[in-house]
Design an enzyme around this catalytic site. Structure first.
Site, short mmCIF file in Angstrom:
data_model
loop_
_atom_site.label_atom_id
_atom_site.label_comp_id
_atom_site.label_asym_id
_atom_site.label_seq_id
_atom_site.Cartn_x
_atom_site.Cartn_y
_atom_site.Cartn_z
N PRO A 154 6.00 7.33 1.45
CA PRO A 154 4.72 7.46 2.48
C PRO A 154 4.57 6.32 3.23
O PRO A 154 4.30 6.12 4.35
CB PRO A 154 3.73 8.07 1.63
CG PRO A 154 4.48 8.43 0.41
CD PRO A 154 5.75 7.77 -0.02
N TYR A 155 4.45 5.25 2.49
CA TYR A 155 3.97 3.80 3.11
C TYR A 155 4.85 3.27 4.11
O TYR A 155 4.59 3.06 5.27
CB TYR A 155 3.62 2.62 1.89
CG TYR A 155 3.56 1.42 2.50
CD1 TYR A 155 2.20 0.98 3.21
CD2 TYR A 155 4.23 0.37 2.09
CE1 TYR A 155 2.06 -0.07 3.75
CE2 TYR A 155 4.05 -1.01 2.63
CZ TYR A 155 2.67 -1.16 3.29
OH TYR A 155 2.42 -2.67 3.74
#
Length: 246
Positions: A154-155
């Site tokens: 996600p990052y």
């Protein structure tokens, strides 16, 4: 030290700690007047300002949510009112939440995207409109975009978006004499990086680079100062600052 920047003005988002603080101090040492942006900790921003002033520089602290275009417009307004214009914007503001995709909390995803993606877009849009000629925008990505490390998806997705924005905006500003680049640090000893990691994991990551240590905020600030100052022929690039990882 980079070429003298007397009379030039920089905004550093997320400038109250970690890499942002190192960037503030380095640009101030190079002669920039600096607006130190903060989101949640005015005390640390004021401390950064005091440090700059004690060393003979000029700085102000300005708070606000990077995802709020009105608040960030006010950041640019306050900087221009204090120092006369804006020449360089360094967008270090960001958060990192780690977990496997299958388990990731979508509210955390939305929060991270608001800061990392929307915030970067808001700052980039304002920079595109308001930077003076011979200016520079420096965004922040991460070396993890190339390392495929579990729990970082996600990052990494948020930072990959920043890279795409950076590369296209550099081309959209043709004729303006404004450079747009991104810096992609590797493991760097900041609170953001160290949070949630045990000693064994930190030790393992510190050995990943051929230089066998974690990066220091000052290592990254050195590259930012180059892009903000003398690097006028570096444009539309992602510069990896990671000691040789990947």
């Amino acid at each position: 030290m980079s070429a003298p920047a007397a009379g030039r003005v920089a905004i550093v988002t997320g400038g109250s700690g970690g890499i942002g603080r190192a960037v503030v101090e380095r640009l101030a040492a190079d002669g920039f007047s600096v607006a130190v942006h903060f989101s949640g900790n005015p005390g640390r921003a004021e401390e950064a300002v005091r440090t700059v002033i004690e060393r003979g520089g000029r700085a102000i602290a300005v708070g606000g949510d990077v995802g709020d275009e009105t608040a960030m417009g006010a950041l640019f307004d306050e900087t221009e009112n204090a120092f006369g214009g804006v020449d360089v914007v360094v967008n270090t503001a960001g958060i990192m939440v780690l977990a496997p995709v299958a388990e990731f909390d979508l509210e955390a995803l939305d929060r991270m995207h608001r800061i990392n993606i929307r915030g970067s877009f808001v700052i980039a849009q304002l920079a595109a409109r308001r930077l003076r000629s011979s200016g520079a925008l420096v965004n922040f990505s991460t070396s993890v975009t190339r390392l495929q490390m579990p729990t970082y998806a996600p990052y990494v997705a948020s930072k990959a978006a920043v890279e795409g924005l950076t590369l296209i905006l550099a081309r959209e500003l043709r004729g303006r004499d404004i450079t747009v680049n991104a810096v992609a640090p590797g493991p760097t000893a900041t609170p953001l990086f160290l949070d949630g990691k045990d000693e064994d994991e930190v030790q393992r990551l510190s050995q990943a680079a051929p230089l066998e240590r974690l990066g220091r905020p000052e290592d990254v600030a050195e590259v930012v100062a180059f892009l903000a100052g003398p690097a006028r022929w570096v444009n539309g690039q992602v510069v990896f600052v990671n000691g040789g990882i990947g």
